[in-house]
Design an enzyme around this catalytic site. Structure first.
Site, PDB file in Angstrom:
ATOM      1  CE  LYS A  41      -4.121  -1.926   0.239  1.00  0.00           C
ATOM      2  NZ  LYS A  41      -3.702  -3.328   0.116  1.00  0.00           N
ATOM      3  CE  LYS A  73      -3.580 -15.738  -7.600  1.00  0.00           C
ATOM      4  NZ  LYS A  73      -2.637 -15.686  -6.452  1.00  0.00           N
ATOM      5  CE  LYS A 109     -12.819 -10.013  -3.322  1.00  0.00           C
ATOM      6  NZ  LYS A 109     -12.512 -11.423  -3.020  1.00  0.00           N
TER       7      LYS A 109
END
Length: 329
Positions: free
Chosen positions: A113, A193, A196
């Site tokens: 992040k 891959k 979501k």
């Protein structure tokens, strides 16, 4: 019998990548009879990134339905919500006080992040501590994980050892990873891959209309219908997951011979997915009509999980010197 524990975040709709990447193996472990299996919905963990309460409730309900539909058996496994066992949070505070800040800053999720320019919250920074609590509070022996998740389990072992050393006890077991190295790499609709976060998923329990739209959106090249095509394309790689080796080779031969379009292959893939999940889709529809049963499954699971967790946290309180011992009064 060894105890196995797995958790999943209710952060969205489950898809084929989730099923072949983990859920299928969880059910196989359950049915093998080798382990006492605990499966929990990590709804506390979801709060690190999910801020819409309605979405969280809906996602949680859907994952429970999905797990039961694919074969998780409440008579063989314990299914519960993380938030129904508050001792997870209590133990995470004890572990926080033996955890070096630098260890958390080296966590993959946190570093990713930061590298992307995002501003992660404290929950994401301390995510591995709560994960360690999830595992250690049940004296878990093994944790099924993919290779990419191994670091978090190593952190769990580190925290268990730090606590044991600080208080000069052998209180926490050191859980071992059950590396799921035979996992299928499931390609998404764009060939990457399935994830979501990439927006390339195919959801096994979507309506037939939505499922068809997702399958038909699989990216292919522009080779004309009549010409031979690469048999190892996105469609055939997904098809392989649902059919026998013979059927898979038949599709590959059709591609190599020409006169067989991607549209034909996608229709065969759609039929294969619907057939593979036929029984599970029917079970899910029935389960959705019976919320009382779902509540009872979760209630029984939470009672069993909390009985174990209460004993562990009571012992932990004594070890660290806390006087409160309400559960034994």
């Amino acid at each position: 019998m060894q105890r196995s524990l797995s958790g999943i975040q209710p952060s969205g709709t489950l898809h084929l990548g989730n099923y072949f990447g983990a859920m299928k193996q969880f059910i196989e472990n359950q049915n093998s009879g080798k382990y006492e299996n605990f499966y929990f919905i990590a709804d506390y963990h979801a709060l690190t990134s999910l801020t819409n309460p309605e979405v969280l409730r809906e996602s949680t309900k859907n994952i429970i339905l999905d797990y039961l539909a694919i074969g998780l058996d409440p008579e063989k496994s314990t299914l519960f919500l993380q938030s129904d066992v508050p001792e997870h949070i209590e133990l995470s505070w004890f572990l926080s006080n033996v955890t070096p800040v630098g260890l958390m800053e080296r966590g993959h999720s946190y570093k990713d992040k930061i590298a992307k320019g995002l501003f992660p919250n404290t929950g994401l920074l301390t995510y591995p501590i709560l994960m360690a609590s999830d595992i250690l509070i049940y004296d878990t022996d093994i944790v099924p994980v993919g290779k990419d998740q191994k670091q978090h389990l190593e952190m769990t072992r580190d925290l268990a050892m730090k606590f044991n050393q600080q208080y000069n006890v052998e209180f926490f077991k050191l859980p071992e990873p059950l590396i799921l190295d035979n996992l299928a790499i499931v390609p998404g609709t764009d060939g990457q891959k399935m994830s979501k976060s990439y927006g390339n998923t195919i959801n096994m329990f979507a309506s037939k209309k939505v499922l068809k739209k997702q399958v038909m959106s699989i990216v292919t090249d522009s080779t004309p219908l009549e010409e031979p095509k690469n048999p190892d394309n996105n469609v055939s790689q997904l098809y392989k997951l649902f059919v026998t080796e013979e059927k898979y080779q038949e599709m590959r031969e059709k591609f190599k011979n020409g006169g067989y379009g991607y549209g034909h292959a996608k229709k065969e893939l759609l039929e294969a997915i619907l057939e593979y999940f036929k029984d599970a889709r029917e079970r899910r529809e029935e389960l959705a009509k019976n919320p009382e049963y779902i509540e009872e499954v979760l209630r029984k699971g939470a009672l069993k999980a909390r009985e174990i967790a209460r004993k562990k946290i009571t012992e932990a309180k004594k070890i660290v010197g806390l006087m409160g011992n309400v559960y034994n009064k």
